[in-house]
Design a protein around this motif. Structure first.
Motif, short mmCIF file in Angstrom:
data_model
loop_
_atom_site.label_atom_id
_atom_site.label_comp_id
_atom_site.label_asym_id
_atom_site.label_seq_id
_atom_site.Cartn_x
_atom_site.Cartn_y
_atom_site.Cartn_z
N GLU A 32 77.03 37.63 14.64
CA GLU A 32 76.41 36.50 13.94
C GLU A 32 77.37 35.31 13.88
OE1 GLU A 32 73.24 38.81 11.00
OE2 GLU A 32 74.98 37.76 10.13
N GLY A 35 77.37 33.74 17.07
CA GLY A 35 76.04 33.32 17.52
C GLY A 35 75.71 33.86 18.90
N GLU A 37 74.56 37.41 21.51
CA GLU A 37 73.83 38.67 21.56
C GLU A 37 74.64 39.69 22.35
OE1 GLU A 37 69.93 37.76 22.92
OE2 GLU A 37 69.36 37.05 20.91
N ASN A 85 84.09 35.46 22.99
CA ASN A 85 83.02 35.03 23.88
C ASN A 85 83.66 34.29 25.05
OD1 ASN A 85 80.92 33.75 25.15
ND2 ASN A 85 79.93 33.02 23.27
#
Lengths: 174, 174
Positions: A32, A35, A37, A85
């Motif tokens: 979360e 942000g 998946e 990420n």
């Protein structure tokens, strides 16, 4: 049943337990905060600072798995996961804890699990955006064959012993 | 969809690929040779000799997961998984290969995957019953706190630096 439900994570892990529950909360919080998946490939990396039950929640929910090479283990014995990420370069460090954990639940496995799953986020996790160099991508190597057992071996794992290329188990048996 | 279908394994891994397909065949063969089912706890152990895609099939199908401590990694770069049943003491060593793999499929990712999934067992795996000492069970340790960052740390991972107990990252930063 949602692929991302705790029930599915417990099915993967094999059972439900407090360690899996806190890992579940930590992973959900990390995804979360970034942000993002679940990772289909290596676009997301998890650096985990322990190898306890909760890491199975990282694997299942975040798609950072041992077999995909985007799960990095630092043997620090700490309740910390850092998610990176690769696309955005953003990273979040998630610390798991139990603030305000009711003392009378100590040793009560099922009730502790339930508390960890339902406590407000601030009681179980702290997230902090951090700067981290993403670990190198998993590399593919060619294969050769062991001159003793004849089995296939990744080239970088062949050992030269008296001029012959052997796999590590055969080399160590000599 | 069956929990043990290749589709579910690919969903866990994040994608389908030849490495996952051979890991799937190797794991199915190992479980069949031992006559056992997925491990809910640590009753089954997998010793894997590589950390490639296929290990995600071991985790998902055999329930030998990184977080449960019944997945042991030997960095030998070999297509070998050894499954050990703690209850019966029986163990099977599974070697993956591609006997009779059609040369014209080389480099064809999807067609190779399909071939690996559907070839007769003797073309993709060899199983051998072996004698193996089961690895030690995962151990639980108490926790302490790092005198520098204040975060919780597994006792066995605290380092003494000038009389203070620090976590490894804090100790290394000094």
């Amino acid at each position: 049943m949602n692929m991302f439900s705790y029930e599915r994570v417990a099915e993967f892990h094999g059972h439900s337990c407090p360690g899996l529950a806190i890992g579940y909360r930590m992973t959900v919080a990390g995804l979360e905060a970034l942000g993002v998946e679940r990772a289909g490939d290596e676009e997301l990396v998890a650096i985990v600072e322990n190898d306890a039950c909760g890491v199975d929640a990282v694997q299942y929910l975040a798609g950072c798995t041992f077999g995909k090479g985007n799960l990095v283990f630092h043997d620090y014995g700490k309740p910390v996961y850092t998610f990176v990420n690769r696309r955005s370069g953003r990273a979040v460090r998630v610390l798991g804890h139990r603030r305000g954990f009711p003392e009378d639940l100590r040793g009560e496995r099922e009730a502790s699990t339930e508390w960890l799953l339902t406590a407000p986020p601030e009681q179980v996790v702290s997230c902090q955006h951090v700067e981290v160099e993403p670990p190198a991508l998993a590399r593919l190597h060619s294969s050769g064959y062991c001159a003793a057992c004849g089995e296939r071996v990744m080239e970088t794992r062949l050992r030269e012993v008296n001029g012959r290329h052997l796999c590590i188990p055969c080399a160590e048996a000599r």
